[in-house]
Design an enzyme around this catalytic site. Structure first.
Site, short mmCIF file in Angstrom:
data_model
loop_
_atom_site.label_atom_id
_atom_site.label_comp_id
_atom_site.label_asym_id
_atom_site.label_seq_id
_atom_site.Cartn_x
_atom_site.Cartn_y
_atom_site.Cartn_z
N VAL A 129 103.05 -8.55 27.64
CA VAL A 129 103.56 -8.38 26.29
C VAL A 129 102.97 -7.08 25.76
CG1 VAL A 129 104.01 -10.81 25.76
CG2 VAL A 129 101.75 -9.85 25.33
N SER A 130 103.65 -6.51 24.76
CA SER A 130 103.28 -5.17 24.29
C SER A 130 102.13 -5.15 23.29
CB SER A 130 104.49 -4.49 23.65
OG SER A 130 105.53 -4.41 24.58
N THR A 131 101.94 -6.20 22.53
CA THR A 131 100.90 -6.20 21.51
C THR A 131 100.04 -7.45 21.62
OG1 THR A 131 102.33 -7.28 19.89
CG2 THR A 131 102.34 -4.87 19.90
#
Length: 192
Positions: free
Chosen positions: A9-11
């Site tokens: 996931v990006s964050t």
């Protein structure tokens, strides 16, 4: 022959739960997971997974954008896997490089990525030319070279190259380049 999963996931506030559930349902023996931006170069879990896999293994991801930043990056990853004789699977589009259809899909993705890149560069060149024709595009200003006299003055006053760069708001490499150019034209003693 193991099935290796990769989830990202990006964050930090995003959740890996859905990806982990899909990878577990796909029979993954081991799952590498990380919370890192797709554009970030340093993804230690991806690097560890690529290092870990062995001939006969299968790398499985839920979606293409979870593993690669761009089509080129995807193709680089797949090339690394193919060199190790590792299969690559993407669950949401049913891509499997162990089949001829999967290899064809991957080749088409590569061709589309290359086409998109060339179209973007063409539009960029056209936009720059239009701006130049309208007198609105001058290119990047050579800010450091414009400050060469100031650089030489500060250096002659005994400031370090780093302090000179900081004071003038330019890069240290530019200060070194200006000093080197000055030495070659013999306008400055070589001790600076």
């Amino acid at each position: 022959m193991a099935i290796i999963g990769y989830a990202r996931v990006s964050t930090l506030d995003q959740d890996l739960t859905a990806q982990l559930a899909q990878l577990n349902a796909a029979g993954c023996d081991r799952i590498y997971k990380e919370k890192a931006s797709g554009v970030k170069q340093d993804r230690p879990e991806l690097a560890a997974m690529l290092d870990y896999v062995r001939e006969g293994d299968t790398v499985t991801v839920c979606k293409l954008d979870r593993v690669a930043r761009s089509t080129k990056h995807l193709l680089d990853i797949v090339d690394t896997l193919e060199a190790k004789r590792v299969t690559f699977k993407v669950l949401n589009i049913n891509l499997d490089t162990s089949s001829p259809t999967g290899k064809l899909m991957l080749s088409m993705l590569g061709a589309i990525g290359q086409f998109e890149r060339e179209m973007m560069l063409e539009r960029q060149r056209e936009g720059i030319q239009l701006a130049k024709d309208a007198g609105a595009y001058k290119g990047r200003k050579p800010t450091a070279r414009e400050k060469a006299a100031d650089v030489m003055q500060l250096l002659s006053e005994g400031l370090t190259k780093e302090a000179t760069a900081e004071r003038l708001g330019i890069g240290v490499a530019s200060v070194y380049r200006i000093a080197k150019d000055a030495r070659t034209t013999a306008t400055l003693p070589t001790s600076i």
